[in-house]
Enzyme design. Structure first.
Site, PDB file in Angstrom:
ATOM      1  CG  ASN A  89      -1.043  -6.548  -1.653  1.00  0.00           C
ATOM      2  OD1 ASN A  89      -1.661  -7.050  -2.578  1.00  0.00           O
ATOM      3  ND2 ASN A  89      -1.514  -6.526  -0.413  1.00  0.00           N
TER       4      ASN A  89
ATOM      5  CD  GLU B 281      -2.860  -1.333   2.329  1.00  0.00           C
ATOM      6  OE1 GLU B 281      -2.807  -0.452   3.213  1.00  0.00           O
ATOM      7  OE2 GLU B 281      -3.646  -2.297   2.378  1.00  0.00           O
TER       8      GLU B 281
ATOM      9  CG  ASP C 122     -13.037  -8.795   1.594  1.00  0.00           C
ATOM     10  OD1 ASP C 122     -13.140  -7.707   0.983  1.00  0.00           O
ATOM     11  OD2 ASP C 122     -12.301  -8.924   2.585  1.00  0.00           O
TER      12      ASP C 122
ATOM     13  CD  GLU D  56      -4.865  -7.626   1.325  1.00  0.00           C
ATOM     14  OE1 GLU D  56      -5.740  -6.964   1.930  1.00  0.00           O
ATOM     15  OE2 GLU D  56      -3.654  -7.363   1.387  1.00  0.00           O
TER      16      GLU D  56
ATOM     17  CG  HIS E 145     -10.295  -5.408   0.579  1.00  0.00           C
ATOM     18  ND1 HIS E 145     -10.450  -6.655   1.162  1.00  0.00           N
ATOM     19  CD2 HIS E 145      -8.993  -5.069   0.745  1.00  0.00           C
ATOM     20  CE1 HIS E 145      -9.296  -7.048   1.678  1.00  0.00           C
ATOM     21  NE2 HIS E 145      -8.387  -6.113   1.432  1.00  0.00           N
TER      22      HIS E 145
END
Length: 349
Positions: free
Chosen positions: A195, A154, A261, A259, A231
């Site tokens: 990432n 990040e 979801d 990651e 996300h």
């Protein structure tokens, strides 16, 4: 005219096909689509739940694990020069027992840093030495055992500028290539990733990441992959997601969904769950259609429990981070497969 028994068998074929699809498994389907893995993040506190661990260890569904927290800086070097890998080792040992790949997460991030990193008055030289020492020890401990590492996590603001952190303050933008070079020295065999979230659609942040990759490549700095966190919110998966993946891979790096979801505003409804199924299918399909999208990791696979007396713990991070939202995973809190599970299978088909 076909005999009646043959006609009867033919009428059962659609049902048989559906049953085979449902029994395939998320990772089995991913590998059949040419991918390296389908995996899940997990955390040490969850590994006391035997039902949860049994499904996590089901390699038909999950052939890769990511440690959510136990390989981060605060967990591995709480005091300068004093390293502890006990929790990270526990998750690696589970993966090795199951024959699952591991993604390392993460080496350098502006959050979850111990106070000695954030509160010290560094110089460029002293923080560079501390950062490279951390990378060398962390990745050196797991040398040869990890598929990939999120070396830098990040790094960007939404406007594409670098996030202001202790690393940018004392080292500057060069902390990123320095970290990647240290990572390559620590483990020549692993894939080195950056990432990030919110680079799944066109905009300043995605452009900044693409420009960073180009710059690193031009400087011969090692960079193997970009992780897109994904996300997402139900009904808001970007329509150009596949194009974004292709734009990254065109730069000579692989990509992974790291990651995943897809959260919804609670309470869940049949309509929301069906849209979530479609959203999961679309995300997976985008990865399937991009040759160098190597795999997908869900950010834990079970939903939060509605109350703490539930037999399965609250494993999804979503309700804590986004109050009023949840049910973001392909399994519910009782480890039942949701429509999202079928959506993932459909995406790989």
């Amino acid at each position: 005219m076909l005999p009646k028994y043959l006609l009867g068998l033919l009428t059962l074929l659609p049902l048989a096909t559906a049953l085979v699809t449902a029994a395939t498994g998320l990772s089995t389907a991913a590998k059949a689509a040419g991918k390296k893995y389908f995996g899940s993040a997990t955390d040490n506190s969850e590994l006391t739940n035997t039902a949860y661990v049994a499904e996590l260890s089901n390699t038909a569904d999950f052939s890769q694990l990511t440690a959510e927290n136990s390989m981060k800086w605060d967990a591995t070097e709480p005091n300068q020069g004093q390293f502890t890998f006990t929790q990270g080792d526990q998750i690696l040992q589970l993966a090795q027992k199951n024959g699952q790949l591991m993604r390392g997460h993460n080496c350098v991030w502006h959050e979850q840093l111990p106070s000695w990193v954030t509160n010290t008055k560094w110089t460029n030289a002293t923080l560079t030495a501390a950062m490279t020492n951390h990378i060398s020890n962390l990745m050196g401990h797991y040398k040869g055992k990890m598929y990939s590492w999120d070396v830098v996590n990040e790094p960007f603001n939404e406007d594409g500028s670098l996030f202001s952190s202790v690393f940018t303050q004392f080292i500057g933008p060069s902390y990123i290539p320095i970290a990647l070079k240290a990572a390559r020295a620590a483990d020549p065999s692993t894939k080195l990733y950056i990432n990030e979230f919110n680079i799944e659609f066109s905009g300043a942040k995605a452009t900044a990441m693409m420009n960073l990759v180009k710059s690193l490549k031009a400087q011969n700095v090692p960079i193997d992959g970009i992780g897109l966190q994904c996300h997402f919110i139900v009904g808001q998966v970007p329509s150009n997601f596949q194009s974004i993946l292709q734009q990254f891979t065109a730069l000579g790096v692989e990509v992974a969904i790291t990651e995943l979801d897809i959260r919804m505003t609670l309470p869940a409804t049949t309509q929301l769950l069906q849209q979530q199924q479609t959203d999961y299918q679309n995300v997976i399909s985008a990865c399937k259609n991009v040759a160098n999208c190597v795999g997908v990791t869900v950010w834990d696979y079970t939903d939060e429990a509605s109350d703490l007396s539930h037999r399965c713990a609250q494993f999804s991070w979503i309700p804590g981070a986004f109050p009023g939202m949840g049910e973001a995973c392909p399994f519910d809190a009782s480890l039942n497969k949701k429509p999202a599970y079928q959506g993932i299978l459909n995406g790989w088909a």
